[in-house]
Design a protein around this motif. Structure first.
Motif, PDB file in Angstrom:
ATOM      1  N   PRO A 165       5.133  -0.325  -6.877  1.00 53.49           N
ATOM      2  CA  PRO A 165       5.071  -0.577  -5.439  1.00 53.49           C
ATOM      3  C   PRO A 165       5.871  -1.847  -5.139  1.00 53.49           C
ATOM      4  CG  PRO A 165       2.855  -0.415  -6.405  1.00 53.49           C
ATOM      5  CD  PRO A 165       3.833  -0.495  -7.543  1.00 53.49           C
ATOM      6  N   GLY A 213       5.769  12.522   4.518  1.00 52.94           N
ATOM      7  CA  GLY A 213       5.370  11.298   5.216  1.00 52.94           C
ATOM      8  C   GLY A 213       6.477  10.489   5.878  1.00 52.94           C
ATOM      9  N   PHE A 236       6.775   7.884  -6.395  1.00 57.41           N
ATOM     10  CA  PHE A 236       6.150   7.566  -7.690  1.00 57.41           C
ATOM     11  C   PHE A 236       6.073   8.814  -8.585  1.00 57.41           C
ATOM     12  CE2 PHE A 236       3.775   4.003  -5.327  1.00 57.41           C
ATOM     13  CZ  PHE A 236       4.735   3.076  -5.666  1.00 57.41           C
ATOM     14  N   PHE A 294       1.064   1.185   9.906  1.00 55.72           N
ATOM     15  CA  PHE A 294       1.795   2.357   9.399  1.00 55.72           C
ATOM     16  C   PHE A 294       2.564   3.089  10.501  1.00 55.72           C
ATOM     17  CE2 PHE A 294       0.751   3.186   4.874  1.00 55.72           C
ATOM     18  CZ  PHE A 294      -0.023   2.066   4.654  1.00 55.72           C
ATOM     19  N   CYS A 295       3.009   2.341  11.526  1.00 57.43           N
ATOM     20  CA  CYS A 295       3.673   2.982  12.666  1.00 57.43           C
ATOM     21  C   CYS A 295       5.040   3.557  12.306  1.00 57.43           C
ATOM     22  CB  CYS A 295       3.806   1.998  13.828  1.00 57.43           C
ATOM     23  SG  CYS A 295       4.898   0.610  13.483  1.00 57.43           S
ATOM     24  N   GLY A 332       0.334   3.674  15.495  1.00 54.40           N
ATOM     25  CA  GLY A 332       0.138   3.682  14.046  1.00 54.40           C
ATOM     26  C   GLY A 332      -0.239   5.072  13.579  1.00 54.40           C
ATOM     27  N   TRP A 333      -0.329   5.222  12.264  1.00 55.07           N
ATOM     28  CA  TRP A 333      -0.687   6.499  11.662  1.00 55.07           C
ATOM     29  C   TRP A 333      -1.801   6.313  10.646  1.00 55.07           C
ATOM     30  CZ3 TRP A 333       1.019  10.840  13.718  1.00 55.07           C
ATOM     31  CH2 TRP A 333       2.266  10.856  14.382  1.00 55.07           C
ATOM     32  N   ASP A 334      -2.578   7.369  10.469  1.00 52.86           N
ATOM     33  CA  ASP A 334      -3.623   7.364   9.427  1.00 52.86           C
ATOM     34  C   ASP A 334      -2.980   7.839   8.131  1.00 52.86           C
ATOM     35  OD1 ASP A 334      -3.096   9.791  10.562  1.00 52.86           O
ATOM     36  OD2 ASP A 334      -5.145  10.522  10.498  1.00 52.86           O
ATOM     37  N   GLU A 335      -2.176   6.981   7.567  1.00 51.93           N
ATOM     38  CA  GLU A 335      -1.287   7.370   6.469  1.00 51.93           C
ATOM     39  C   GLU A 335      -1.552   6.526   5.214  1.00 51.93           C
ATOM     40  OE1 GLU A 335       0.889   9.780   6.258  1.00 51.93           O
ATOM     41  OE2 GLU A 335       2.282   9.118   4.711  1.00 51.93           O
ATOM     42  N   PHE A 336      -2.518   5.622   5.302  1.00 51.54           N
ATOM     43  CA  PHE A 336      -2.826   4.733   4.177  1.00 51.54           C
ATOM     44  C   PHE A 336      -3.505   5.508   3.055  1.00 51.54           C
ATOM     45  CE2 PHE A 336      -6.222   1.857   2.406  1.00 51.54           C
ATOM     46  CZ  PHE A 336      -5.391   1.030   1.673  1.00 51.54           C
ATOM     47  N   LEU A 337      -2.898   5.483   1.863  1.00 55.05           N
ATOM     48  CA  LEU A 337      -3.444   6.253   0.737  1.00 55.05           C
ATOM     49  C   LEU A 337      -3.928   5.353  -0.400  1.00 55.05           C
ATOM     50  CD1 LEU A 337      -0.780   9.112   0.456  1.00 55.05           C
ATOM     51  CD2 LEU A 337      -3.007   9.203   1.589  1.00 55.05           C
ATOM     52  N   GLY A 338      -4.182   4.095  -0.076  1.00 55.65           N
ATOM     53  CA  GLY A 338      -4.658   3.193  -1.130  1.00 55.65           C
ATOM     54  C   GLY A 338      -3.511   2.566  -1.907  1.00 55.65           C
ATOM     55  N   TYR A 339      -3.827   2.050  -3.096  1.00 60.37           N
ATOM     56  CA  TYR A 339      -2.834   1.324  -3.887  1.00 60.37           C
ATOM     57  C   TYR A 339      -2.540   2.080  -5.181  1.00 60.37           C
ATOM     58  CZ  TYR A 339      -3.266  -2.343  -0.505  1.00 60.37           C
ATOM     59  OH  TYR A 339      -3.220  -3.041   0.678  1.00 60.37           O
ATOM     60  N   LEU A 350      11.775  16.406   9.755  1.00 61.63           N
ATOM     61  CA  LEU A 350      11.970  14.984   9.481  1.00 61.63           C
ATOM     62  C   LEU A 350      10.937  14.499   8.463  1.00 61.63           C
ATOM     63  CD1 LEU A 350      13.676  12.513  10.392  1.00 61.63           C
ATOM     64  CD2 LEU A 350      11.823  11.984  11.965  1.00 61.63           C
ATOM     65  N   ALA A 408       0.841  -1.192   0.000  1.00 66.42           N
ATOM     66  CA  ALA A 408       0.000   0.000   0.000  1.00 66.42           C
ATOM     67  C   ALA A 408       0.879   1.246   0.000  1.00 66.42           C
ATOM     68  CB  ALA A 408      -0.899  -0.006   1.230  1.00 66.42           C
ATOM     69  N   MET A 409       0.270   2.377  -0.359  1.00 64.86           N
ATOM     70  CA  MET A 409       1.003   3.650  -0.428  1.00 64.86           C
ATOM     71  C   MET A 409       0.758   4.524   0.789  1.00 64.86           C
ATOM     72  SD  MET A 409       0.478   5.530  -4.074  1.00 64.86           S
ATOM     73  CE  MET A 409      -1.292   5.437  -3.971  1.00 64.86           C
ATOM     74  N   GLY A 410       1.801   5.274   1.137  1.00 66.87           N
ATOM     75  CA  GLY A 410       1.658   6.420   2.022  1.00 66.87           C
ATOM     76  C   GLY A 410       2.191   7.621   1.261  1.00 66.87           C
ATOM     77  N   HIS A 411       2.363   8.748   1.953  1.00 68.93           N
ATOM     78  CA  HIS A 411       2.832   9.943   1.236  1.00 68.93           C
ATOM     79  C   HIS A 411       4.234   9.775   0.673  1.00 68.93           C
ATOM     80  CE1 HIS A 411      -0.550  11.979   3.308  1.00 68.93           C
ATOM     81  NE2 HIS A 411      -0.575  12.637   2.166  1.00 68.93           N
ATOM     82  N   LYS A 412       5.099   9.046   1.381  1.00 73.70           N
ATOM     83  CA  LYS A 412       6.468   8.947   0.870  1.00 73.70           C
ATOM     84  C   LYS A 412       6.505   8.132  -0.421  1.00 73.70           C
ATOM     85  CE  LYS A 412       8.290   5.315   4.042  1.00 73.70           C
ATOM     86  NZ  LYS A 412       7.040   4.580   4.205  1.00 73.70           N
ATOM     87  N   SER A 466      13.742  17.468  15.462  1.00 76.42           N
ATOM     88  CA  SER A 466      13.336  16.951  14.148  1.00 76.42           C
ATOM     89  C   SER A 466      11.830  16.973  13.935  1.00 76.42           C
ATOM     90  CB  SER A 466      13.849  15.515  13.985  1.00 76.42           C
ATOM     91  OG  SER A 466      13.246  14.678  14.955  1.00 76.42           O
ATOM     92  N   GLY A 501      -3.799   1.777   9.509  1.00 77.45           N
ATOM     93  CA  GLY A 501      -3.486   2.712   8.429  1.00 77.45           C
ATOM     94  C   GLY A 501      -4.511   3.817   8.290  1.00 77.45           C
ATOM     95  N   ARG A 502      -5.620   3.688   9.013  1.00 77.65           N
ATOM     96  CA  ARG A 502      -6.708   4.677   8.876  1.00 77.65           C
ATOM     97  C   ARG A 502      -6.917   5.471  10.152  1.00 77.65           C
ATOM     98  NH1 ARG A 502      -7.216  -0.112   6.174  1.00 77.65           N
ATOM     99  NH2 ARG A 502      -7.975   0.028   4.050  1.00 77.65           N
ATOM    100  N   LYS A 556       6.637   7.654   8.453  1.00 79.19           N
ATOM    101  CA  LYS A 556       5.417   6.874   8.673  1.00 79.19           C
ATOM    102  C   LYS A 556       5.272   5.759   7.643  1.00 79.19           C
ATOM    103  CE  LYS A 556       3.106  11.002  10.401  1.00 79.19           C
ATOM    104  NZ  LYS A 556       2.137  12.053  10.072  1.00 79.19           N
TER     105      LYS A 556
END
Ligand SMILES: Cc1cc2nc3c(=O)[nH]c(=O)nc-3n(C[C@H](O)[C@H](O)[C@H](O)COP(=O)(O)OP(=O)(O)OC[C@H]3O[C@@H](n4cnc5c(N)ncnc54)[C@H](O)[C@@H]3O)c2cc1C
Lengths: 592, 292
Positions: free
Chosen positions: A178, A343, A155, A209-210, B276-283, A417, A146-150, B266, A191-192, A346
């Motif tokens: 990916p 991101g 991409f 996503f820790c 955890g984080w709410d960082e999931f942006l899908g695929y 960071l 799955a994707m995060g901001h980084k 930093s 993740g949500r 994370k």
């Protein structure tokens, strides 16, 4: 007398144990380091507590953290990052499971065939390994990340270069995608949400996503061991080996002993051939010595320890290749500074990559502040703005490469960071006999005998290796700039050994290999190697664990056929996934 | 070569910072030092804390090189910052801990190393301004140091690392043998400290030759290699320590007792540790599975 003794419970050893336990063999696994049976009670996710190589709970040393770590001599600016304990170095790893490039196998006939390390190819074909790769992918299990901001940022950079997207598992051209990761994908609240109260299993399953991959995975909170998101072998293969009777018909659970440091491999002449007969190991806590015999001994202590153990045991080394030919992907680090958060750190450690077959690859990496500061101070090019140590390459990055330290480091990190995007360069590096593990001559032997000395040339690499690395560092900077970074720095890492391969390599020729194509020692029958040291080469640059585990699966079949008269199974059977509920239930019954 | 091997112990002790530190530690005023006929053991006893203090000060000078702050050592190197830095992050203690735990150097290895270092570096024609006026006590210090080394099979790595940094520092700037702060290295500017590392990382070919000539295989390259390793490791570890939770971690409760300096610097974990984080942006491109 055991059927099989496996030395080391890292990436490779537990694979052989699990496969042969499933076939009902009596397997003993001896692991020099600790067993972290209850991470929630023993671990934190703080960087120094976890990752300090001398005192962290993830270090190369015994369970007792007041005792010294095990010393390795490094006669150059360099660092070897290995971990002891159940899971070995996979406790640190990021779970990236790319397939090797087909060009490093001996059946490759593509137009770029000559562009690889053709002197040191695998002594069999990619097509032969493929079912084993698929078997491991299904067991781990491996999934599209799955994707995060980084990742989104990475991409964007790749899109700006006009590279094609890879939509297959096997890489056949320069492309990006990916990662295929051995990480359970996020479901439920994972993740949500950033709310700790909502992130308990089973409300959250898979990766939360820790951003703590390096510090060991124990998430989601409350998950059974084999449901932790990151598939380090303490979460995947070791639980399977210990519960083999629960999920395999006729399976026999392996025995695992930890804090058990193997100090000697025994061999004797049988039918005119030198044959492995057993091992001596030392209990780290009681300091007592033990001997166990077995029909087959499998070494999986890692690239640095195997040669040391071999030489300390006085085993033959007729062609002088024990410990030689270490490959390390000659890693490098390029970092970009963005105006807005991207991101870091994370999410999964790395969920995006670009591949350049015959040259190597790039992957984005998220790391917390102490490791980031470490990464930016680890260089063979002196200190940015002050001296270049005879190097300081220039390119599409800002200024000559070098360490970012002092006021500059502070400015870069200053509340930012999250605004850093870092990319690791994974070079397709050549097997070179001069890069090697020998026994140290320093009067610093520990209680297990002379320590290993890891000699890596930072500069005198082959022309192909050096050109590949320059090519990749440039691409990395272009990707980061293409993604919108305002400043880009190249560090020019000194050898940082995170991926270490091929120190006991298999090969087609008796002249430059330790193992035959079955991963059996040429000099000692019944002695196999099943970790990254058995790899024939650097795989072209892809991270080594998937291939190592696929090869170890194949090696388990070879052992079963040659020494126990059994049939191979990978072509015929279906693999059981390591998250299987039967394993979970049995782990519960065993109090694990 | 023989001529090159003769070197001046007084110069050596001064350059590693021991003479200055001993003065600051009151050791030079101690009766044993003033009257060399007194038992040398007294000086040995006094020397140990002086060496420790010398190592601590040198590591402070190193820590702020990597992560400067508002402290005196940062001011001395000319890079004062208003926000906290390595001193506030406990990095000097982190480095001392790490070096102590890394490995003690066996004396049998250290002796040729020190001899070689001094030989090579004294050839560089460094003139130490205050040497001529030194009282005889240096001879006593020298004896005490020899005795201390004899009584211990190993020398703590922090002392070795400090000696190395100070020795090279006085090559870069001879006047650094004296002045405020407790070690020659700490008296350098930021740019001069960088020069020290350039020397350590690319030791003079002569130095490498002397270091390795003293040792047979398989020790060949072990000493010059160790020097290069140490040069890199000191910087990396200082960076790692400065941005970690080292100073504020309670190992018994396994919790933080305050926000780590490095986190503040930093912006890491603004609201403290998370699960955890709410960082999931899908695929990417909506693709969740690939084959082939
Ligand atoms: C930060 C980091 C990130 C990484 N990320 C990835 C990634 O995303 N993907 C990937 O493929 N790879 C990754 N790697 C590399 C990967 O972790 C290693 O390649 C892999 O773990 C090596 O496996 P191994 O079995 O050869 O050795 P190890 O995993 O090191 O295991 C060896 C085990 O043997 C034990 N042992 C050693 N000597 C003895 C002895 N004498 N007696 C008994 N036991 C002994 C050790 O204690 C250890 O547990 C990463 C590595 C690091 C450091």
């Amino acid at each position: 007398m055991r059927d099989v003794i496996v030395v080391g419970a890292g990436a490779g050893g537990p694979v052989v144990a699990k496969e042969l336990a499933a076939k009902g063999l009596d397997v003993l696994v001896l692991e020099a380091g600790p067993r972290h049976a209850d991470p929630r009670a023993e671990w934190t996710s703080f960087e120094n507590d976890a990752n300090n190589p001398l005192t962290g709970f993830l270090r190369l040393g015994p369970t007792d953290r007041t005792r010294p770590a095990w010393f390795r001599e490094l006669p150059q600016n360099s660092f070897v990052w290995q971990v002891s304990g159940v899971g070995g170095t996979t406790q640190h790893f990021y779970g990236n499971y790319p397939r090797p490039y087909p060009g490093v196998f001996d059946d490759y006939t593509g137009p770029d065939a000559a562009a690889y390390d053709i002197q040191h190819r695998f002594p069999f074909g990619f097509r032969e390994l493929l079912p084993y790769l698929e078997w491991v992918e299904a067991t781990a299990p491996v999934a599209t990340a799955a994707m995060g901001h980084k990742e989104q940022t990475f991409f964007r950079g790749c899109e700006s270069l006009g590279l094609p997207v890879q939509t297959t598992k096997t890489t056949r051209e320069a492309s990006y995608r990916p990662q295929q990761n051995a990480v359970l994908q996020p479901h439920g609240t994972a993740g949500r949400s950033a709310d700790t109260d909502l992130l308990h299993y089973p409300r959250a399953t898979g990766c939360t996503f820790c951003g703590y991959c390096f510090q060991g995975c124990m998430r989601p909170v409350g998950a059974p061991r084999n449901q932790y998101a990151k598939r380090s072998t303490d979460n995947s293969y070791v639980p399977m080996a210990l519960t083999a009777d629960a999920w395999a018909r006729g399976g026999k659970p392996s025995t695992l002993i930890t804090d058990a440091y193997v100090t000697r491999i025994h061999a004797e002449t049988r039918n005119g051939k030198l044959t492995a007969s057993g091992v001596t190991w030392k209990d780290n806590t009681t300091e007592t010595e033990h001997r166990e015999d077995a029909r087959v001994v499998v070494l999986a202590g890692g690239c640095v320890e195997n040669p040391r153990l071999w030489l300390n045991s006085g085993l033959p080394n007729p062609n002088d290749w024990v410990g030689r030919g270490v490959t390390d992907h000659f890693l490098d680090w390029v970092v970009g500074v963005f105006d807005d958060p991207v991101g870091n750190p994370k999410g999964v450690g790395s969920a995006a990559r670009a591949d350049f077959p015959s040259k190597g690859g790039l992957e984005n990496v998220g790391v917390p502040p102490a490791l980031h500061a470490f990464a930016m101070n680890f260089s063979d090019s002196g200190i940015h703005g002050h001296y270049a140590n005879g190097r300081g390459p220039v390119g599409p990055w800002d200024g000559p490469a070098g360490r970012l330290t002092g006021p500059m480091l502070k400015d870069l990190m200053s509340g930012r960071l999250e605004n850093l995007l870092s990319v690791v360069v994974l070079t397709d590096d050549d097997v070179q006999p001069e890069n090697r593990v020998v026994r140290s001559g320093l009067p610093l032997g520990d209680e297990h005998g002379p320590v290993p000395k890891v000699q890596m040339w930072g500069r005198k690499r082959t022309r192909r290796t050096l050109e590949n690395r320059e090519f990749l560092a440039r691409r990395a900077a272009e990707v980061i700039r293409g993604a919108g970074a305002k400043r880009v720095y190249r560090i020019d890492w000194a050898p940082l050994l995170l991926h270490i391969q091929s120190s006991m390599r298999m090969g087609g020729s008796e002249r430059d290999s330790v193992l035959d194509s079955d991963a059996q020692s040429r000099a000692v029958r019944g002695l196999y190697i099943a970790d990254t040291s058995a790899l024939a080469n650097a795989l072209g640059g892809p991270n080594p664990t998937l291939t190592t585990q696929a090869l170890a699966t194949r090696t388990a079949e070879k052992i079963f056929a040659e020494h126990f008269g059994g049939d191979p199974w990978v072509y015929a059977d279906n693999p059981v996934v390591s998250t299987d509920p039967r394993i979970t239930v049995r782990l519960g019954q065993l109090g694990l | 070569m023989d001529e090159a091997r003769t070197w001046d112990r007084r110069g050596f002790l001064t350059r590693i910072g021991l003479f200055g530190a001993a003065g600051a530690g009151g050791l030079l005023a101690a009766p044993a030092a003033a009257a060399p006929r007194e038992p040398i053991e007294d000086v040995v006893g006094l020397l140990r804390p002086v060496l420790d203090e010398l190592a601590r000060d040198t590591m402070t000078g190193l820590s702020v090189f990597v992560c400067p702050g508002p402290d005196a050592h940062s001011v001395a190197q000319g890079t004062r910052r208003s926000e906290p830095g390595a001193v506030e992050a406990g990095t000097p203690r982190f480095l001392l801990d790490a070096l102590n735990k890394f490995m003690p150097l066996p004396d049998e290895l250290l002796r040729p190393a020190v001899a070689a270092l001094v030989t090579a570096l004294s050839d560089a024609g460094v003139h130490l301004p205050i040497l001529d006026g030194l009282p005889n006590v240096v001879a006593t210090l020298d004896k005490a140091l020899a005795k201390l080394l004899q009584n211990n099979a190993t020398v703590p790595l922090p002392v070795v690392a400090a000696a190395l940094l100070n020795l090279v520092a006085t090559g870069v700037k001879p006047a650094a043998v004296a002045g405020p702060l407790g070690s020659p290295f700490s008296r350098l500017s930021f740019a001069e400290k960088a020069t020290v590392f350039s020397v350590i990382e690319a030791p003079l070919p002569d130095l490498v030759a002397v270091l390795d000539v003293h040792l047979p295989q398989p020790l060949k390259a072990s000493l010059s290699g160790l020097l290069k390793f140490l040069g890199g490791a000191l910087l990396e570890f200082a960076a790692f320590g400065s941005y970690s939770e080292f100073a504020v971690f309670d190992p018994v409760r396994r919790k933080l007792i305050a926000r780590p300096v490095g986190w503040t610097l930093s912006g890491y974990q603004p609201d403290g540790p998370v699960e955890g984080w709410d960082e999931f942006l899908g695929y990417y491109q909506g693709r969740q599975e690939v084959r082939g």
